[in-house]
Scaffold this active site. Structure first.
Site: not given
Length: 387
Positions: A147-149, A152, A171
């Site tokens: 998720l998020s970082a 990435a 995500i």
């Protein structure tokens, strides 16, 4: 034939040398701590979960938490260990430390942490290799999600080690290589600046020498996300369409309530990219009734991304097709309620290791722990993951 370090590492685990794996009694969650997994140049922590009754050759799912989160919290809210128990899957949870990032974000925008065989990316790769060796997991079914970082960073792992992963689940994340500084990271997150499909493909292509086959990728994004702009999901899809040599137009589109899914299929008709958009959802992981618990950045929107990601990867086909629940046997120990596993466990002194063997006692002592650490490190060196 397995190489010698591989064999030694497996034998060490089967003989009960558990010094490199320890469950912290102070933790109130399901995860155990992976204490030795190589040089760890990124300075990350590692946790794992192997459900009772897990079979040799099980898949491995690498789960990467978001900023301000930790491994245990993300596992609790996302429901991955619930799915692991029902589907017979091993989990690996890399975890960021405050010393590396004060907000506990994986450093997906630092060049030294996002290059193959460097920094945090190499630390995670070393964790994966250690888990595969120690638990006799299936190298052809290793997956990564975040998720998020963490999303990435999942992009980083898929780009830098594409040969390792069968699939990814990103995500509210970002495409690989979109930022190399903190200002660039914030600009990219806010959807500022544009990048061509050709440049996205160049960034992915130059991350490794791999030429295919490529992992299949499922992407999740809330349409009302004001932290990571929805345009980033489009960039991720474009980056992986180029790898799979697919056209911009989706093969088909599906809708279920507020959930829209665009699907790209390869020449064989297999879905290799999905872009899932959840209408009116902000920045976080979509949850449903099947798995998980709502919390900060974990939203009950009526669809479980955990479940749907596992379905896309082929770990599960439909809810009813999950492996049976774990049930107690006559001795009160928990094991999977499926037929006896195939007889392909690693032989030990001429006999096969039994999945029904009593739990192995922990063996303590600096000498034994040092010996096991050396075995693991030799295996990582053989795989080119340590010098």
């Amino acid at each position: 034939m397995r190489n010698i370090p591989d064999m030694l590492a497996r034998l060490a685990v089967l003989r009960g040398y558990t010094g490199t794996f320890s469950a912290d009694p102070a933790r109130a969650d399901r995860l155990s701590t992976l204490t030795t997994f190589g040089t760890n140049p990124g300075g990350l922590r590692a946790h794992f979960y192997t459900p009772p009754g897990i079979r040799p050759g099980a898949p491995l799912v690498v789960v990467l938490h978001g900023c301000t989160q930790n491994a245990a919290g993300y596992d609790h809210h996302s429901g991955w260990s619930e799915l692991a128990e029902r589907a017979g899957v091993a989990l690996l949870y890399p975890e960021q430390q405050h010393a590396n990032n004060p907000n506990l974000c994986f450093n997906w925008f630092h060049p030294e942490d996002t290059r193959r065989n460097h920094g945090e990316a190499l630390s995670i790769r070393q964790m994966i290799e250690t888990m595969v060796l120690a638990h006799d997991l299936d190298r052809s079914r290793v997956f990564v999600t975040g998720l998020s970082a963490g999303g990435a960073m999942a992009s980083v792992m898929l780009a830098t080690y594409p040969e390792v992963f069968a699939g990814g689940g990103i995500i509210a994340g970002l495409a690989y290589g979109r930022a190399s500084t903190v200002p660039e990271a914030f600009s990219c997150m806010h959807g500022q600046g544009s990048i061509s499909d050709g440049e996205l493909w160049r960034l992915l292509r130059e991350a490794s020498s791999h030429s295919g086959p490529w992992p299949k990728v499922t992407i999740w994004q809330g349409s009302a996300d004001h932290t990571v702009a929805p345009s980033n999901a489009e960039d991720i899809a474009a980056q992986w369409r180029s790898a799979h040599r697919l056209e911009a137009a989706a093969s088909r589109t599906e809708r279920q309530g507020p959930h829209w899914r665009r699907i790209w299929c390869n020449a064989a008709g297999e879905a290799v990219i999905e872009l899932n958009t959840v209408a009116a959802m902000g920045h976080g992981t979509p949850l449903g009734d099947e798995l998980g618990t709502p919390g900060p950045y974990m939203f009950d929107v009526g669809i479980s991304s955990t479940w749907e990601i596992a379905r896309f990867w082929g770990i599960v086909e439909a809810r009813d097709s999950l492996s049976p629940e774990l049930v107690p046997d006559a001795r009160g120990a928990f094991r999977a309620a499926f037929p006896p596993p195939e007889a392909h466990a690693l032989p030990l002194h001429g006999e096969r290791a039994s999945n029904d063997a009593p739990a192995r006692p922990a063996i303590h002592g600096l000498a034994r722990e040092s010996s096991v650490r050396k075995i693991i490190e030799d295996a990582l060196r053989s795989a080119g993951l340590m010098r």
